[in-house]
Write a protein that holds these residues in place. Structure first.
Motif, PDB file in Angstrom:
ATOM      1  N   GLN A   1       0.807  -1.243   0.058  1.00 32.16           N
ATOM      2  CA  GLN A   1      -0.065  -0.039   0.020  1.00 32.16           C
ATOM      3  C   GLN A   1       0.760   1.299   0.045  1.00 32.16           C
ATOM      4  OE1 GLN A   1      -3.144  -0.911  -0.191  1.00 32.16           O
ATOM      5  NE2 GLN A   1      -2.352  -3.055   0.117  1.00 32.16           N
ATOM      6  N   ASP A   2       0.153   2.404  -0.401  1.00 34.31           N
ATOM      7  CA  ASP A   2       0.958   3.767  -0.401  1.00 34.31           C
ATOM      8  C   ASP A   2       1.151   4.055   1.037  1.00 34.31           C
ATOM      9  OD1 ASP A   2       0.950   3.723  -3.163  1.00 34.31           O
ATOM     10  OD2 ASP A   2      -0.880   4.717  -3.308  1.00 34.31           O
TER      11      ASP A   2
ATOM     12  N   SER B   1     -11.016   4.018   0.336  1.00 32.89           N
ATOM     13  CA  SER B   1      -9.339   3.987   0.859  1.00 32.89           C
ATOM     14  C   SER B   1      -9.235   2.506   0.960  1.00 32.89           C
ATOM     15  CB  SER B   1      -9.330   4.987   1.804  1.00 32.89           C
ATOM     16  OG  SER B   1      -9.555   6.564   1.581  1.00 32.89           O
ATOM     17  N   PRO B   2      -7.904   2.240   0.947  1.00 36.85           N
ATOM     18  CA  PRO B   2      -7.476   0.709   1.300  1.00 36.85           C
ATOM     19  C   PRO B   2      -7.696   0.723   2.990  1.00 36.85           C
ATOM     20  CG  PRO B   2      -5.745   2.224   0.791  1.00 36.85           C
ATOM     21  CD  PRO B   2      -6.870   2.766   0.390  1.00 36.85           C
TER      22      PRO B   2
ATOM     23  N   THR C   1     -15.355  -5.430  -1.357  1.00 36.96           N
ATOM     24  CA  THR C   1     -14.204  -4.540  -1.043  1.00 36.96           C
ATOM     25  C   THR C   1     -12.914  -5.305  -1.080  1.00 36.96           C
ATOM     26  OG1 THR C   1     -14.587  -5.425   1.232  1.00 36.96           O
ATOM     27  CG2 THR C   1     -15.743  -3.243   0.311  1.00 36.96           C
ATOM     28  N   SER C   2     -12.760  -6.706  -1.572  1.00 36.12           N
ATOM     29  CA  SER C   2     -11.573  -7.339  -1.744  1.00 36.12           C
ATOM     30  C   SER C   2     -10.570  -6.481  -2.529  1.00 36.12           C
ATOM     31  CB  SER C   2     -11.890  -8.886  -2.244  1.00 36.12           C
ATOM     32  OG  SER C   2     -12.556  -8.739  -3.600  1.00 36.12           O
ATOM     33  N   GLY C   3     -10.746  -5.852  -3.459  1.00 33.51           N
ATOM     34  CA  GLY C   3      -9.853  -4.968  -4.262  1.00 33.51           C
ATOM     35  C   GLY C   3      -8.964  -4.098  -3.525  1.00 33.51           C
ATOM     36  N   PHE C   4      -9.567  -3.638  -2.407  1.00 32.95           N
ATOM     37  CA  PHE C   4      -8.936  -2.491  -1.833  1.00 32.95           C
ATOM     38  C   PHE C   4      -9.078  -2.806  -0.095  1.00 32.95           C
ATOM     39  CE2 PHE C   4     -13.263  -1.031  -2.365  1.00 32.95           C
ATOM     40  CZ  PHE C   4     -13.631  -0.593  -1.211  1.00 32.95           C
ATOM     41  N   GLY C   5      -9.672  -3.685   0.434  1.00 32.26           N
ATOM     42  CA  GLY C   5      -9.806  -3.887   1.950  1.00 32.26           C
ATOM     43  C   GLY C   5      -9.327  -5.409   2.035  1.00 32.26           C
ATOM     44  N   LYS C   6      -8.804  -5.318   3.555  1.00 34.72           N
ATOM     45  CA  LYS C   6      -8.527  -6.754   4.132  1.00 34.72           C
ATOM     46  C   LYS C   6      -9.165  -6.770   5.316  1.00 34.72           C
ATOM     47  CE  LYS C   6      -4.671  -9.892   4.339  1.00 34.72           C
ATOM     48  NZ  LYS C   6      -5.359 -10.789   3.565  1.00 34.72           N
TER      49      LYS C   6
ATOM     50  N   GLY D   1       4.002   2.836   8.812  1.00 38.41           N
ATOM     51  CA  GLY D   1       4.396   4.116   7.889  1.00 38.41           C
ATOM     52  C   GLY D   1       3.106   4.093   6.825  1.00 38.41           C
ATOM     53  N   LYS D   2       2.260   3.090   6.742  1.00 40.55           N
ATOM     54  CA  LYS D   2       1.178   2.757   5.833  1.00 40.55           C
ATOM     55  C   LYS D   2      -0.040   3.546   6.334  1.00 40.55           C
ATOM     56  CE  LYS D   2       3.944   0.810   3.160  1.00 40.55           C
ATOM     57  NZ  LYS D   2       4.427   1.246   1.715  1.00 40.55           N
ATOM     58  N   VAL D   3      -0.202   3.686   7.618  1.00 42.09           N
ATOM     59  CA  VAL D   3      -1.583   3.694   7.962  1.00 42.09           C
ATOM     60  C   VAL D   3      -1.837   5.354   8.095  1.00 42.09           C
ATOM     61  CG1 VAL D   3      -3.229   3.557  10.054  1.00 42.09           C
ATOM     62  CG2 VAL D   3      -1.797   1.882   9.495  1.00 42.09           C
ATOM     63  N   GLY D   4      -2.882   5.885   7.584  1.00 40.00           N
ATOM     64  CA  GLY D   4      -3.234   7.372   7.463  1.00 40.00           C
ATOM     65  C   GLY D   4      -4.087   7.523   8.682  1.00 40.00           C
ATOM     66  N   VAL D   5      -4.985   6.573   9.221  1.00 36.81           N
ATOM     67  CA  VAL D   5      -5.890   7.014  10.368  1.00 36.81           C
ATOM     68  C   VAL D   5      -6.120   5.456  11.018  1.00 36.81           C
ATOM     69  CG1 VAL D   5      -8.026   6.779   8.972  1.00 36.81           C
ATOM     70  CG2 VAL D   5      -8.112   8.162  10.971  1.00 36.81           C
TER      71      VAL D   5
END
Length: 459
Positions: A273-274, A307-308, A329-334, A348-352
Motif C-alpha cells: 500500500q501507499d 480507501s484501502p 471490497t476485496s480489491g482494496f480492503g482486508k 508508515g502505511k496507516v493514515g488513520v
C-alpha cells in the motif's frame, strides 16, 4: 545496597487490557535489571494463558527470570455464566482478593526460597498497600492507563460535587480545561454502593498516596499540566512510556527503535500500500462488540470511501457485516481476525486509526504518529477520546459517539484528505517526536525508568 537477591511480586488485574502492559513493563525491567532480580507474575490462569507464549508457567527464553503463578479467579466450580458476564467475573475475582494473591505469594516464596522484596501491582489492586505493609516491603502500583484518567480518579470527590447532570466543565482539574463532565469515566459519577468497580477505583484513589512510587503508562510531555499537578499528590510519580520503546532502548543502551518483524498476512498486505493511505480499524479487547447497526454503518462508509482498509475483526462478529461486503471490497480492503497492532501502526502505511479510544491504542497511535477516529465504549475511552480531539488535537471523536454512514464518511474524509487532516497529522507527528525524545538516554521516561529500577531493587 543491592539486595543479595530481589524477588519482585507482580500482581495483575486480569481483565481487559491490563495484563499486557504490565507484562511489557516487567519485561522491560527484567531486561535491564541485574541477574539476581526475580519476578513472580501473579494472575488468573485464563489471563496468563492469553499473554504468555506456550506454557503459562514461565516466560519465553529471553526472560527466564519471570515466572507466572496462578491465582484463583473466584469463580465457584461448575458455575455457568450467561451472556456478557465480564462484570460478574470481576465481582467474583474481587471477592476472592486479597486471599487468592496471599496464597499464591506464599507458594512463590516456598518455590523460589526467596522472601518477597517488593510488590509491583496493578493500581486497581489498592489492597496491595496493606499486603506490602504486612510483608514489610515497598508498594509500587502501575496505572496502566494515561495520566488524564488517573487525575480524574484522584479528583473523584470534587467531580461528584458537580453532579452527573450538570453542564459545567471539569476545568477545575489542571489540564482538563474545556472538557465536559460527560467525558469523565462513568464510574466516577456513580455512588460507591451502586458499583463494585466505582468502590474499587475510589479506594484506589484514597490509597495511592501510600505508595512508594506510582508508575504511569504515559510520558510527562504529553500532559505537562496534569503531571505537574499530580506530583505533589503522590510520593514518587514515574511516567515510563512508551514501554516498547523504553524496553528496547534500556536493553540495548542505544537510541530507541521499534522493528516490525512479523511476516504475517497483515504486514505483507501493508507493504503493497501507499504511505499513510490505509484506514486501520481495531477495537482491542474481545469484550468490545459493535452493535449490528453500527457495524453496517462503518462497513458502508468504508465501501463508499474506497480507501484501502485493514480491519481486525473477529470471525464471530462478521455475521453483522452487510451481505457481499467482503467480496465487493476485496480489491482494496482486508479483514483479519487479529493484527500485530504496533507493527501495523509503525509501518508508515496507516493514515488513520479507527479505534475505541482505549489507552493502549491511543498511546500506540500517537507514539507512531497516526491520527485517530475514536468511538468510545466505556471506562476511560470517553476521556481519552476527548483528550485526542480537544487537547492534543491528534484526531476526532465520531459524531455523537456512534458510527453512522455519513458521520463516519465525513470523519474519514476530514482526516485523510481535508485541511483538518493536515493539521491533525502535523500535531500527531509533534507528539510522536515528544514520545521518542522521552525514551532517549536522558529523556524523561528513561530517567523515570531508571528511578523505578532503583525503587524496586534497592533496600
Amino acid at each position: 545496597m543491592m539486595r543479595d537477591s530481589c524477588h519482585i511480586a507482580v500482581l495483575v488485574f486480569p481483565f481487559g487490557s491490563h495484563a499486557t502492559p504490565m507484562l511489557n513493563l516487567v519485561k522491560g525491567i527484567a531486561a535491564s535489571a541485574p541477574e539476581n532480580v526475580k519476578f513472580s507474575f501473579f494472575s488468573t490462569a485464563e489471563s496468563s494463558k492469553s499473554i504468555f507464549p506456550g506454557s503459562a508457567a514461565k516466560c519465553d527464553g529471553d526472560f527466564s527470570n519471570i515466572k507466572a503463578y496462578d491465582v484463583w479467579d473466584g469463580v465457584p466450580e461448575h458455575h455457568v455464566f450467561s451472556g456478557n458476564a465480564i462484570f460478574a467475573r470481576i465481582g467474583m475475582f474481587l471477592d476472592a482478593t486479597p486471599g487468592n494473591f496471599d496464597k499464591a505469594m506464599k507458594e512463590a516464596e516456598e518455590d523460589t526460597g526467596l522472601k518477597l522484596s517488593c510488590l509491583l501491582t496493578d493500581a486497581f489492586l489498592w489492597f496491595s498497600a496493606d499486603l506490602a505493609e504486612k510483608h514489610g516491603v515497598p508498594w509500587v502500583p502501575f496505572w496502566t492507563a494515561g495520566s488524564c484518567s488517573l487525575s480524574a480518579h484522584l479528583y473523584t470527590d470534587e467531580i461528584r460535587k458537580l453532579g452527573a447532570t450538570t453542564e459545567e466543565t471539569v476545568g477545575m482539574i489542571p489540564g482538563f480545561e474545556g472538557l465536559s463532565i460527560d467525558d469523565v469515566p462513568r464510574e466516577i459519577l456513580l455512588d460507591n454502593e451502586q458499583s463494585p468497580l466505582s468502590l474499587l477505583l475510589h479506594n484506589m484513589a484514597l490509597n495511592l498516596p501510600r505508595a512508594n512510587a506510582v508508575v504511569v503508562n504515559s510520558f510527562e510531555e504529553l500532559d505537562p499540566a496534569i503531571t505537574l499537578d499530580l506530583k505533589p499528590k503522590l510520593q514518587n510519580l514515574l511516567n515510563v512510556s512508551p514501554i516498547p520503546l523504553i524496553a528496547a532502548a534500556a536493553a540495548s543502551r542505544t537510541e530507541p527503535k521499534f522493528a516490525a518483524n512479523h511476516d504475517d498476512e497483515c504486514i505483507k498486505w501493508l507493504k503493497k500500500q501507499d504511505e499513510t493511505s490505509v484506514v486501520y480499524i481495531g477495537f482491542g479487547s474481545s469484550v468490545i462488540t459493535l452493535p449490528p447497526h453500527e457495524m453496517v454503518a462503518l462497513a458502508e462508509a468504508l465501501e463508499t470511501c474506497k480507501s484501502p482498509f485493514l480491519w481486525s475483526l473477529r470471525d464471530r462478529a462478521r455475521k453483522s457485516l452487510p451481505a457481499g461486503f467482503v467480496n465487493r471490497t476485496s480489491g482494496f480492503g482486508k479483514l483479519v481476525s487479529w493484527a500485530p497492532q504496533m507493527e501495523v501502526l509503525a509501518s508508515g502505511k496507516v493514515g488513520v486509526f479507527v479505534s475505541h479510544g482505549g489507552w493502549n491504542s491511543v498511546l500506540e497511535s500517537i507514539s507512531f504518529g497516526v491520527p485517530m477516529i475514536c468511538r468510545p465504549f466505556f471506562g476511560d475511552h470517553g476521556l481519552n477520546s476527548a483528550m485526542v480531539e480537544n487537547k492534543w488535537r491528534a484526531g476526532l471523536k465520531v459524531k455523537d459517539g456512534v458510527f453512522t454512514k455519513n458521520g463516519t464518511l465525513n470523519a474519514l474524509e476530514l482526516v485523510l484528505n481535508g485541511e483538518k487532516g493536515k493539521e491533525l497529522k502535523e500535531n500527531v507527528q509533534l507528539i510522536k517526536g515528544l514520545a521518542i525524545d522521552a525514551v532517549k538516554p536522558n529523556g524523561s521516561s528513561m530517567r523515570n525508568f531508571q528511578e523505578l529500577l532503583k525503587v524496586i531493587t534497592m533496600s
